[in-house]
Write a protein that holds these residues in place. Structure first.
Motif, PDB file in Angstrom:
ATOM      1  N   HIS A   1      34.101  13.691  59.674  1.00  9.05           N
ATOM      2  CA  HIS A   1      35.044  15.031  59.839  1.00  9.05           C
ATOM      3  C   HIS A   1      35.039  15.312  61.125  1.00  9.05           C
ATOM      4  CE1 HIS A   1      34.700  15.514  55.400  1.00  9.05           C
ATOM      5  NE2 HIS A   1      33.539  15.160  55.443  1.00  9.05           N
ATOM      6  N   VAL A   2      36.326  15.264  61.685  1.00 12.53           N
ATOM      7  CA  VAL A   2      36.543  15.662  63.109  1.00 12.53           C
ATOM      8  C   VAL A   2      37.900  16.476  63.277  1.00 12.53           C
ATOM      9  CG1 VAL A   2      37.134  14.610  65.364  1.00 12.53           C
ATOM     10  CG2 VAL A   2      35.797  13.360  63.747  1.00 12.53           C
ATOM     11  N   ALA A   3      37.616  17.474  64.300  1.00  8.23           N
ATOM     12  CA  ALA A   3      38.910  18.416  64.484  1.00  8.23           C
ATOM     13  C   ALA A   3      39.045  18.232  65.859  1.00  8.23           C
ATOM     14  CB  ALA A   3      38.817  19.992  63.862  1.00  8.23           C
ATOM     15  N   LEU A   4      40.240  18.565  66.417  1.00 12.47           N
ATOM     16  CA  LEU A   4      40.537  18.825  67.766  1.00 12.47           C
ATOM     17  C   LEU A   4      41.178  19.985  68.177  1.00 12.47           C
ATOM     18  CD1 LEU A   4      40.482  17.200  70.825  1.00 12.47           C
ATOM     19  CD2 LEU A   4      42.845  16.585  70.118  1.00 12.47           C
ATOM     20  N   LEU A   5      40.716  20.926  69.089  1.00 16.69           N
ATOM     21  CA  LEU A   5      41.170  22.360  69.575  1.00 16.69           C
ATOM     22  C   LEU A   5      41.438  22.364  71.024  1.00 16.69           C
ATOM     23  CD1 LEU A   5      38.264  22.724  67.302  1.00 16.69           C
ATOM     24  CD2 LEU A   5      39.402  24.531  67.165  1.00 16.69           C
ATOM     25  N   ALA A   6      42.953  22.821  71.018  1.00 15.15           N
ATOM     26  CA  ALA A   6      43.191  22.947  72.426  1.00 15.15           C
ATOM     27  C   ALA A   6      44.490  23.878  72.404  1.00 15.15           C
ATOM     28  CB  ALA A   6      43.784  21.580  73.229  1.00 15.15           C
ATOM     29  N   GLU A   7      44.565  24.407  73.588  1.00 15.72           N
ATOM     30  CA  GLU A   7      45.775  25.350  73.866  1.00 15.72           C
ATOM     31  C   GLU A   7      47.121  24.636  73.585  1.00 15.72           C
ATOM     32  OE1 GLU A   7      49.095  26.785  75.854  1.00 15.72           O
ATOM     33  OE2 GLU A   7      47.996  25.403  76.895  1.00 15.72           O
ATOM     34  N   PRO A   8      48.203  25.006  73.174  1.00 19.28           N
ATOM     35  CA  PRO A   8      49.457  24.119  72.879  1.00 19.28           C
ATOM     36  C   PRO A   8      49.881  23.199  73.958  1.00 19.28           C
ATOM     37  CG  PRO A   8      49.681  26.131  71.485  1.00 19.28           C
ATOM     38  CD  PRO A   8      48.317  26.191  72.369  1.00 19.28           C
ATOM     39  N   GLY A   9      49.976  23.928  75.325  1.00 22.11           N
ATOM     40  CA  GLY A   9      50.761  23.364  76.286  1.00 22.11           C
ATOM     41  C   GLY A   9      49.760  22.044  76.768  1.00 22.11           C
ATOM     42  N   VAL A  10      48.519  22.352  76.390  1.00 27.50           N
ATOM     43  CA  VAL A  10      47.383  21.295  76.930  1.00 27.50           C
ATOM     44  C   VAL A  10      47.519  19.944  75.491  1.00 27.50           C
ATOM     45  CG1 VAL A  10      45.163  20.140  77.015  1.00 27.50           C
ATOM     46  CG2 VAL A  10      45.824  22.473  78.156  1.00 27.50           C
ATOM     47  N   LEU A  11      47.728  20.428  74.561  1.00 31.44           N
ATOM     48  CA  LEU A  11      47.772  19.477  73.482  1.00 31.44           C
ATOM     49  C   LEU A  11      48.973  18.818  73.464  1.00 31.44           C
ATOM     50  CD1 LEU A  11      45.780  18.691  70.980  1.00 31.44           C
ATOM     51  CD2 LEU A  11      47.067  20.309  69.730  1.00 31.44           C
ATOM     52  N   ARG A  12      50.187  19.270  74.204  1.00 37.15           N
ATOM     53  CA  ARG A  12      51.231  18.434  73.988  1.00 37.15           C
ATOM     54  C   ARG A  12      51.304  17.473  75.472  1.00 37.15           C
ATOM     55  NH1 ARG A  12      53.630  23.746  72.708  1.00 37.15           N
ATOM     56  NH2 ARG A  12      54.025  23.796  70.607  1.00 37.15           N
ATOM     57  N   GLY A  13      50.181  17.749  76.349  1.00 43.02           N
ATOM     58  CA  GLY A  13      50.137  16.933  77.324  1.00 43.02           C
ATOM     59  C   GLY A  13      51.167  17.490  78.729  1.00 43.02           C
ATOM     60  N   ARG A  14      51.455  18.830  78.426  1.00 39.90           N
ATOM     61  CA  ARG A  14      52.259  19.417  79.424  1.00 39.90           C
ATOM     62  C   ARG A  14      51.620  19.925  80.737  1.00 39.90           C
ATOM     63  NH1 ARG A  14      56.269  23.323  75.556  1.00 39.90           N
ATOM     64  NH2 ARG A  14      57.253  21.414  74.468  1.00 39.90           N
ATOM     65  N   ARG A  15      50.205  20.017  80.518  1.00 44.99           N
ATOM     66  CA  ARG A  15      49.354  20.500  81.863  1.00 44.99           C
ATOM     67  C   ARG A  15      47.930  19.867  81.578  1.00 44.99           C
ATOM     68  NH1 ARG A  15      45.953  24.915  81.093  1.00 44.99           N
ATOM     69  NH2 ARG A  15      46.128  26.090  79.090  1.00 44.99           N
ATOM     70  N   PHE A  16      47.480  19.837  82.666  1.00 43.79           N
ATOM     71  CA  PHE A  16      46.018  19.631  82.628  1.00 43.79           C
ATOM     72  C   PHE A  16      45.210  20.403  82.172  1.00 43.79           C
ATOM     73  CE2 PHE A  16      41.924  18.437  84.085  1.00 43.79           C
ATOM     74  CZ  PHE A  16      41.828  16.900  83.990  1.00 43.79           C
ATOM     75  N   GLY A  17      44.249  20.132  81.103  1.00 43.73           N
ATOM     76  CA  GLY A  17      43.308  21.195  80.808  1.00 43.73           C
ATOM     77  C   GLY A  17      42.038  20.603  79.831  1.00 43.73           C
ATOM     78  N   ASN A  18      41.459  21.515  79.120  1.00 49.94           N
ATOM     79  CA  ASN A  18      40.240  21.278  78.319  1.00 49.94           C
ATOM     80  C   ASN A  18      40.584  20.963  76.948  1.00 49.94           C
ATOM     81  OD1 ASN A  18      39.193  22.894  80.649  1.00 49.94           O
ATOM     82  ND2 ASN A  18      37.661  21.719  80.135  1.00 49.94           N
ATOM     83  N   LEU A  19      40.055  20.183  75.816  1.00 44.25           N
ATOM     84  CA  LEU A  19      40.132  20.109  74.794  1.00 44.25           C
ATOM     85  C   LEU A  19      38.711  19.838  74.167  1.00 44.25           C
ATOM     86  CD1 LEU A  19      42.249  17.596  76.259  1.00 44.25           C
ATOM     87  CD2 LEU A  19      43.300  17.773  73.927  1.00 44.25           C
ATOM     88  N   ILE A  20      38.709  20.498  73.069  1.00 40.57           N
ATOM     89  CA  ILE A  20      37.340  20.514  72.439  1.00 40.57           C
ATOM     90  C   ILE A  20      37.177  19.679  71.131  1.00 40.57           C
ATOM     91  CG2 ILE A  20      35.538  21.949  71.128  1.00 40.57           C
ATOM     92  CD1 ILE A  20      35.994  22.402  73.978  1.00 40.57           C
TER      93      ILE A  20
ATOM     94  N   TYR B   1      43.587  18.140  62.811  1.00 42.44           N
ATOM     95  CA  TYR B   1      42.712  17.382  62.033  1.00 42.44           C
ATOM     96  C   TYR B   1      43.221  16.708  60.767  1.00 42.44           C
ATOM     97  CZ  TYR B   1      43.573  21.261  58.610  1.00 42.44           C
ATOM     98  OH  TYR B   1      44.181  22.124  57.707  1.00 42.44           O
ATOM     99  N   GLY B   2      42.617  15.463  60.053  1.00 40.96           N
ATOM    100  CA  GLY B   2      43.270  14.683  59.065  1.00 40.96           C
ATOM    101  C   GLY B   2      44.245  13.993  59.603  1.00 40.96           C
ATOM    102  N   GLU B   3      45.337  14.091  58.796  1.00 43.60           N
ATOM    103  CA  GLU B   3      46.509  13.107  59.145  1.00 43.60           C
ATOM    104  C   GLU B   3      47.026  13.393  60.327  1.00 43.60           C
ATOM    105  OE1 GLU B   3      49.549  12.910  55.848  1.00 43.60           O
ATOM    106  OE2 GLU B   3      48.073  12.258  54.504  1.00 43.60           O
ATOM    107  N   ALA B   4      47.066  14.615  60.744  1.00 47.13           N
ATOM    108  CA  ALA B   4      47.770  15.038  62.039  1.00 47.13           C
ATOM    109  C   ALA B   4      46.992  14.399  63.291  1.00 47.13           C
ATOM    110  CB  ALA B   4      47.837  16.457  62.261  1.00 47.13           C
ATOM    111  N   LEU B   5      45.567  14.508  63.258  1.00 49.18           N
ATOM    112  CA  LEU B   5      44.655  13.781  64.233  1.00 49.18           C
ATOM    113  C   LEU B   5      44.631  12.295  64.125  1.00 49.18           C
ATOM    114  CD1 LEU B   5      42.593  14.160  66.203  1.00 49.18           C
ATOM    115  CD2 LEU B   5      40.771  13.951  64.486  1.00 49.18           C
ATOM    116  N   THR B   6      44.927  11.757  62.989  1.00 47.89           N
ATOM    117  CA  THR B   6      45.488  10.036  63.067  1.00 47.89           C
ATOM    118  C   THR B   6      46.373   9.923  63.893  1.00 47.89           C
ATOM    119  OG1 THR B   6      44.110   9.892  60.634  1.00 47.89           O
ATOM    120  CG2 THR B   6      45.975   8.312  61.553  1.00 47.89           C
ATOM    121  N   ARG B   7      47.664  10.916  63.715  1.00 42.63           N
ATOM    122  CA  ARG B   7      49.010  10.421  64.479  1.00 42.63           C
ATOM    123  C   ARG B   7      48.534  10.704  65.896  1.00 42.63           C
ATOM    124  NH1 ARG B   7      51.120  13.685  59.867  1.00 42.63           N
ATOM    125  NH2 ARG B   7      51.065  15.360  61.249  1.00 42.63           N
TER     126      ARG B   7
END
Length: 273
Positions: free
Chosen positions: A195-214, A242-248
């Motif tokens: 079980h794995v989940a990834l959390l981040a601010e949307p701009g970081v998650l889209r690769g638009r800016r450098f930042g932290n992901l958890i 998480y889930g299918e979205a994380l697989t993608r």
């Protein structure tokens, strides 16, 4: 006292927060490393630390047995000590002079049931007993980059060894355009934890800016619905994948192995001014 202090691996600057009487920033080579409020350890200045705290808050009530790889000013141990009385902490930090500085200048002795091991992350975790931790926090950086030896499948397996079956792993990483490293690290964690989940601010998650992901991971089911709501409703308004979205998101990225050459992301100069 504010100022520059020599440590084992370079030089640390302590900066007083002019807006908070007891707030202190620990910085290295111009890169902010930790922030603590000595009178209010529940005040968390950095967005990614607030995200980690949101995940920790969803663990079952009561004291926790915690292992922290990467010490800094011990922001998360202080937070857990304040919110979960009776918790125990092992902090693994390779810079002994930094540990001494934080003890003397930032009142580390005030944190109950905290033990520091002055070793690197690989050697230190090897000394921790099997199935002994409710929580493992991996938040180790050399400057602004994560040491690659702490991002491998072999190391993730050793962290899993330390965790109880229902225990939680939290990993702080940083990445930018393309998120190549984040995808590979997520693939690495998925190779060990169901079980794995990834959390981040949307701009970081889209690769638009450098930042932290958890990354949050466990062999037991994660409360992803609560995580999603907590992340979206917080000050960071982060997303939880998480889930299918994380697989993608991983998109077939390969796990990181010991001895493999890997480029770790370096922030653009403008990130820290």
């Amino acid at each position: 006292m504010p100022g520059l202090y020599p440590v084992t691996f370079g030089e640390i600057e302590l900066l007083r927060d002019l807006d908070r009487q007891d707030g202190w920033m620990l910085s290295k080579d111009g890169v902010p490393q930790s922030y603590v409020d000595l009178q209010d350890p529940t005040y968390l200045e950095f967005e990614y630390v607030r995200l980690m705290a949101d995940v920790i808050d969803l663990l079952p009530e009561g004291p926790l047995t915690c292992v922290h790889v990467g010490g800094g000013a011990c922001t998360i141990p202080r937070y857990v000590a304040a919110t979960r009385s009776g918790s125990r902490h092992i902090v693994i930090e390779p810079d002994g002079l930094l540990v001494d500085l934080v003890r003397e200048q930032l009142d580390l002795r005030s944190v109950p049931r905290l033990k520091v091991m002055v070793q690197d992350g690989r050697e230190g975790i090897a000394r921790v007993w099997d199935s002994s931790a409710d929580l493992v926090v991996l938040d180790a950086f050399a400057g602004a980059t994560m040491p690659i030896e702490l991002a491998t499948a072999e190391y993730m397996s050793d962290l899993a060894r330390v965790l109880q079956p229902s225990g939680l792993l939290l990993v702080n990483l940083a990445d930018g355009k393309g998120l190549t490293f984040a995808r590979r690290l997520a693939a690495t964690v998925l190779g060990t934890y169901r079980h794995v989940a990834l959390l981040a601010e949307p701009g970081v998650l889209r690769g638009r800016r450098f930042g932290n992901l958890i990354v949050a991971a466990s062999r037991a089911e994660l409360p992803v619905d609560l995580l999603t709501r907590r992340a979206a409703g917080g000050l960071t308004q982060a997303r939880c994948v998480y889930g299918e979205a994380l697989t993608r998101f991983v998109a077939g990225a390969s796990p990181i192995r010991d001895g493999e050459p890997v480029l770790t992301p370096v922030p653009p100069p403008a990130v820290f001014g």
